[in-house]
Design a protein around this motif. Sequence first.
Motif, mmCIF file in Angstrom:
data_model
loop_
_atom_site.group_PDB
_atom_site.id
_atom_site.type_symbol
_atom_site.label_atom_id
_atom_site.label_comp_id
_atom_site.label_asym_id
_atom_site.label_seq_id
_atom_site.Cartn_x
_atom_site.Cartn_y
_atom_site.Cartn_z
ATOM 1 N N ARG A 91 -0.116 -14.034 2.044
ATOM 2 C CA ARG A 91 0.802 -14.594 3.089
ATOM 3 C C ARG A 91 0.622 -14.617 4.552
ATOM 4 O O ARG A 91 0.740 -13.370 5.109
ATOM 5 C CB ARG A 91 2.491 -14.250 2.773
ATOM 6 N N PRO A 137 3.416 -9.174 10.632
ATOM 7 C CA PRO A 137 2.119 -8.992 9.990
ATOM 8 C C PRO A 137 1.860 -9.776 8.749
ATOM 9 O O PRO A 137 3.006 -10.286 8.336
ATOM 10 C CB PRO A 137 2.034 -7.334 9.691
ATOM 11 N N SER A 190 0.879 -10.505 4.778
ATOM 12 C CA SER A 190 1.174 -9.754 3.618
ATOM 13 C C SER A 190 0.297 -10.250 2.377
ATOM 14 O O SER A 190 -0.002 -11.461 2.204
ATOM 15 C CB SER A 190 2.652 -9.546 3.170
ATOM 16 N N ALA A 210 -1.370 2.588 -7.140
ATOM 17 C CA ALA A 210 -0.936 1.536 -6.228
ATOM 18 C C ALA A 210 -1.008 2.170 -4.755
ATOM 19 O O ALA A 210 -1.451 1.212 -4.052
ATOM 20 C CB ALA A 210 0.585 1.427 -6.193
ATOM 21 N N ARG A 211 -1.002 3.428 -4.428
ATOM 22 C CA ARG A 211 -1.281 3.785 -3.111
ATOM 23 C C ARG A 211 -2.671 3.634 -2.889
ATOM 24 O O ARG A 211 -3.049 3.218 -1.763
ATOM 25 C CB ARG A 211 -0.816 5.164 -3.144
ATOM 26 N N ARG A 271 -3.312 0.120 -2.066
ATOM 27 C CA ARG A 271 -3.087 -0.391 -0.886
ATOM 28 C C ARG A 271 -3.946 0.121 0.306
ATOM 29 O O ARG A 271 -4.263 -0.608 1.170
ATOM 30 C CB ARG A 271 -1.546 0.442 -0.870
ATOM 31 N N GLN A 272 -4.283 1.404 0.135
ATOM 32 C CA GLN A 272 -5.156 1.875 1.191
ATOM 33 C C GLN A 272 -6.525 1.138 1.130
ATOM 34 O O GLN A 272 -7.021 0.656 2.036
ATOM 35 C CB GLN A 272 -5.331 3.276 0.869
ATOM 36 N N GLY A 316 -7.599 -1.507 4.145
ATOM 37 C CA GLY A 316 -8.623 -0.949 4.846
ATOM 38 C C GLY A 316 -9.742 -2.028 4.855
ATOM 39 O O GLY A 316 -10.543 -2.376 5.994
ATOM 40 N N ARG A 327 -3.181 -4.940 10.447
ATOM 41 C CA ARG A 327 -2.173 -4.031 9.936
ATOM 42 C C ARG A 327 -1.553 -5.117 8.669
ATOM 43 O O ARG A 327 -1.098 -6.112 9.102
ATOM 44 C CB ARG A 327 -0.944 -3.585 10.791
ATOM 45 N N VAL A 328 -1.559 -4.778 7.517
ATOM 46 C CA VAL A 328 -1.279 -5.855 6.649
ATOM 47 C C VAL A 328 -0.473 -4.936 5.428
ATOM 48 O O VAL A 328 -0.684 -3.871 4.953
ATOM 49 C CB VAL A 328 -2.488 -6.421 5.815
ATOM 50 N N THR A 329 0.686 -5.735 5.105
ATOM 51 C CA THR A 329 1.408 -5.182 3.921
ATOM 52 C C THR A 329 1.010 -5.565 2.766
ATOM 53 O O THR A 329 0.325 -6.831 2.642
ATOM 54 C CB THR A 329 2.859 -5.740 4.122
ATOM 55 N N VAL A 330 0.509 -4.572 1.913
ATOM 56 C CA VAL A 330 0.258 -4.937 0.542
ATOM 57 C C VAL A 330 1.142 -4.544 -0.424
ATOM 58 O O VAL A 330 1.492 -3.316 -0.678
ATOM 59 C CB VAL A 330 -1.336 -3.981 0.318
ATOM 60 N N ASP A 331 1.656 -5.589 -1.185
ATOM 61 C CA ASP A 331 2.584 -5.113 -2.280
ATOM 62 C C ASP A 331 1.754 -5.246 -3.659
ATOM 63 O O ASP A 331 1.221 -6.391 -3.984
ATOM 64 C CB ASP A 331 3.507 -6.352 -2.359
ATOM 65 N N VAL A 332 1.899 -4.056 -4.268
ATOM 66 C CA VAL A 332 1.332 -4.255 -5.516
ATOM 67 C C VAL A 332 2.137 -4.283 -6.891
ATOM 68 O O VAL A 332 3.192 -3.713 -7.089
ATOM 69 C CB VAL A 332 0.542 -2.663 -5.906
ATOM 70 N N HIS A 333 1.655 -5.203 -7.745
ATOM 71 C CA HIS A 333 2.242 -5.444 -8.704
ATOM 72 C C HIS A 333 1.734 -4.985 -10.142
ATOM 73 O O HIS A 333 0.553 -5.599 -10.332
ATOM 74 C CB HIS A 333 2.753 -7.020 -9.068
#
Lengths: 161, 115
Positions: free
Chosen positions: B51, B55, B57, B74-75, B78-79, B83, B95-101
């Motif tokens: 998206r 920022p 995502s 998940a952490r 995300r990193q 990165g 800077r990006v939001t990362v939603d982990v499912h």
Amino acid sequence: MSDTEPITARPSAKTGTSPATTSSGGGSASQLVSDRGTTSIADGVVAKIASLAAQEVRGVAKLGGAVSGALGSVVGRLRGSEHSTAGVGVEVGERQAAVDLAMSVEYPASIHQVAESVRESVIDRIESMTGLQVVEVNIAVTDLVFPGQADEGKQDTGRVL
Amino acid sequence: MATADASPVEVAQIAAAAAAEVPGVVGLYSGAVGEIATYGGGRRVEGIRVRPGSPPSIAAHLVVAYGRSLQDLARDVRQAVAGALAEHAGPGYARVTVDVHIADLRAAGTQGAGP
């Protein structure tokens, strides 16, 4: 069906913003890389963890078996559940989970002991793997499997001699 | 360093490659009929949705192995994804939001490997 949360965007955030993760251990202050985002775990994953945790317990013959005997195994195959979430139901909330489990036990194991061990194993695995608190593990013992009896589950038939 | 942002499908490829490297990730999950994917330039990247915005995502849908703490995994995802995108996807993805499912799980033998 996963439990998604709204994405939280914080444009003005500097390093040190706590990530909005579900049931995490709180916001950590020092992060080298932007660490924002949510984590969701599908209910089916929690069910599989419960299933695998139960099958790690000695004395558990197999899961499922609401209908006992040969008819039960036929029904199991038709359902086509290739990854053993048969016999497991879960209710998953934001921070907690409840598990219902149906299983058969190997004779002559103590049914009570096996059930307690299954309960411990399921709670331990779900809590350590997902961070969810397991509030309830209901176990139904649906069958007793005797040594030498053919079943498609475990190989260990517990032969006495 | 790129001066222009990567296209969504390129972003998805970077994210997918980064996520797949994380220990405990078996692969990407594309949904019941393959509907979870990013399309572009004739390519299709499974398991990732992008998206753009400020920022931007990323949603990463994963199949994981039994044993490892999913919060830790998940952490790490995300990193790794954030990165890789900060480095390769252009300034808009610093800077990006990362939603982990966590969508599915495979038994890696019943020994429960992992720290």
